[in-house]
Design an enzyme around this catalytic site. Structure first.
Site, PDB file in Angstrom:
ATOM      1  N   CYS A 341       0.599  -1.221  -0.113  1.00 17.76           N
ATOM      2  CA  CYS A 341      -0.028  -0.016   0.000  1.00 17.76           C
ATOM      3  C   CYS A 341       1.022   1.207  -0.008  1.00 17.76           C
ATOM      4  CB  CYS A 341      -0.785  -0.112   1.147  1.00 17.76           C
ATOM      5  SG  CYS A 341      -1.775   1.538   1.364  1.00 17.76           S
ATOM      6  N   CYS A 344      -0.458   4.090   2.443  1.00 23.88           N
ATOM      7  CA  CYS A 344      -0.583   4.344   4.034  1.00 23.88           C
ATOM      8  C   CYS A 344       0.108   2.677   4.408  1.00 23.88           C
ATOM      9  CB  CYS A 344      -1.662   4.686   4.797  1.00 23.88           C
ATOM     10  SG  CYS A 344      -3.158   3.838   4.164  1.00 23.88           S
ATOM     11  N   SER A 345      -0.776   1.878   4.789  1.00 20.26           N
ATOM     12  CA  SER A 345      -0.473   0.429   5.233  1.00 20.26           C
ATOM     13  C   SER A 345      -1.759  -0.258   5.161  1.00 20.26           C
ATOM     14  CB  SER A 345       0.147   0.415   6.398  1.00 20.26           C
ATOM     15  OG  SER A 345      -0.801   1.056   7.386  1.00 20.26           O
ATOM     16  N   CYS A 346      -2.485  -0.370   4.170  1.00 19.44           N
ATOM     17  CA  CYS A 346      -3.793  -0.959   4.111  1.00 19.44           C
ATOM     18  C   CYS A 346      -3.202  -2.432   3.758  1.00 19.44           C
ATOM     19  CB  CYS A 346      -4.506  -0.493   2.682  1.00 19.44           C
ATOM     20  SG  CYS A 346      -5.103   1.135   2.797  1.00 19.44           S
TER      21      CYS A 346
END
Length: 437
Positions: A341, A344-346
């Site tokens: 991602c 962000c950090s999906c």
């Protein structure tokens, strides 16, 4: 008028001048450059009053006159060549929230899948309801079209990147446009030199301490470097400096409890549930993979509709904080898949637990798209040059899980025994399982 109600709002405790300055500094550069002096003030005050709940976005739109929220008349079909529009922030007064990664702006790709329609996140990000629902697509781009340095020698450059893109960001393009882009990308890659990047799993202290190897061809004599230092290194060091000081988190927790928004018992229970899930990260995902290995009909349904297939096992695949769609991609002899991602950090929390630190790191998020084979190599995964690498960028309302290839020699194994072979990293795609046992 603006000058007058600044004084009135300050006296009523609805804003401060320092807050207004902060919001002026946050204006989109194009808006900042073109707005008059007091237009900047008005935009900043509007942002502040929305934050404080003095009025809503819907109420503001009623006065401004709402922008047209017409639904798209035509949905792009699978296989259609499209181009991502370049960012054009024609906003009235505030900096927009963008969900389309900048590395694909202006780039042609091919629609691989139509996911469905979702509320427009670029409007939902500012609060309030919206009638604007946008079709969401998975678009596949040639890796050469988004990379900005030379490809590895001997690789056929057939690697690809998929990105979730909303309809409003897409426009129709042609096969000729795509062919021209590929030719241009080929010439561009030939003219670029290799650029080394910091390793994804290298300890941060090693990267940013004094006298370290920086990953871009030279060393620094101290922890701060000089004018030649990459901006990315400066930004990362600033982030690292914040990590040991969780004062803001403690203050937020104290306020939430004091105001009664989040009772202490709810926080304790939720932490316990997170800890319980993370003691064996990926257990739910391993269960899903093992079932797909042993049930071909379930596997077909999983690849077609991840949420529905998981529901058959009593598993909710949607993330708890937002309604998301699970996309399962299968490793094959022709293609190696892995997920990232860049926004962000999906991550598929419900199946794989909390994401590992390296998945959230700036190095991994930036390099997975730019040099996927080098990143995989740092995890010990060497992908044959004739095998295509496909990176899936989870930037919108989808979450991805990789379905690893089943090792030969496991025929007749129970699902419980198979689960012992499956690793979290193989379901992210940065590692593979043995070909045979």
């Amino acid at each position: 008028q603006v000058m007058a109600f600044v004084g009135l709002l300050v006296n009523k405790g609805l804003m401060t001048v320092d807050e207004m300055r902060r919001c002026i500094e946050g204006l989109e550069p194009d808006v900042y450059a073109k707005a008059s002096y007091f237009e900047k003030w008005a935009a900043a005050i509007t942002t502040l009053l929305l934050e404080r709940g003095a009025f809503t976005n819907s109420e503001l739109d009623e006065v401004l006159g709402p922008k047209c929220e017409q639904q798209p008349e035509q949905i792009f079909s699978v296989g259609t060549v499209v181009r991502v529009r370049r960012a054009s922030h024609h906003t009235r007064w505030r900096k927009p929230h963008l969900r389309t990664p900048g590395f694909v702006h202006g780039v042609c790709g091919v629609v691989e899948r139509h996911i469905g329609t979702f509320g427009n996140p670029e409007k939902l990000a500012f609060g309030g309801a919206t009638t604007d629902r946008q079709p969401l697509y998975i678009v596949r781009f040639d890796w050469q079209s988004v990379c900005d340095f030379a490809a590895e020698t001997g690789v056929d450059n057939a690697d690809a990147v998929t990105v979730e893109v909303y309809h409003s960001w897409l426009e129709a393009a042609s096969e000729q446009d795509l062919a021209g882009q590929r030719e241009h990308s080929k010439r561009k890659i030939e003219d670029l030199g290799q650029a080394g990047q910091p390793q994804c799993k290298r300890p941060r202290a090693e990267e940013h301490g004094g006298g370290h190897e920086s990953g871009h061809g030279h060393t620094h004599d101290d922890g701060h470097g000089g004018a030649h230092e990459l901006r990315s290194a400066v930004e990362q060091r600033a982030v690292d400096a914040e990590i040991p000081c969780p004062a803001i988190a403690r203050a937020l927790l104290e306020l939430l409890q004091a105001k009664g928004h989040v009772p202490a018992e709810d926080i304790r229970y939720t932490i316990e549930m997170i800890d319980k899930a993370n003691k064996d990260r990926g257990a739910v995902g391993r269960r899903v993979v093992a079932r797909a290995w042993t049930d071909s009909a379930f596997k077909a349904r999983l690849l077609r509709d991840g949420n529905a297939a998981c529901a058959e096992l009593g598993i909710s695949a949607s993330n708890p904080t937002a309604p998301t769609e699970l996309m399962v991609v299968e490793q094959t002899p022709a293609e190696h898949h892995f997920i990232v991602c860049t926004l962000c950090s999906c991550y598929p929390l419900q199946l794989l637990g909390m994401s590992p630190d390296w998945y959230k790191s700036r190095e991994y998020r930036s390099r997975a798209v730019r040099e996927p084979r080098a990143v995989l190599r740092e995890f010990g995964t060497e992908v044959p040059k004739e095998r295509k690498v496909v990176v899936h960028d989870s930037t919108a309302d989808c979450r991805y899980m990789v379905l690893p290839q089943r090792p030969r020699g496991t025929e007749g194994w129970s699902e419980e025994r198979l689960q012992q072979l499956i690793t979290r990293d193989s379901m992210i795609g940065v590692t593979t399982l043995p070909e045979a046992l």
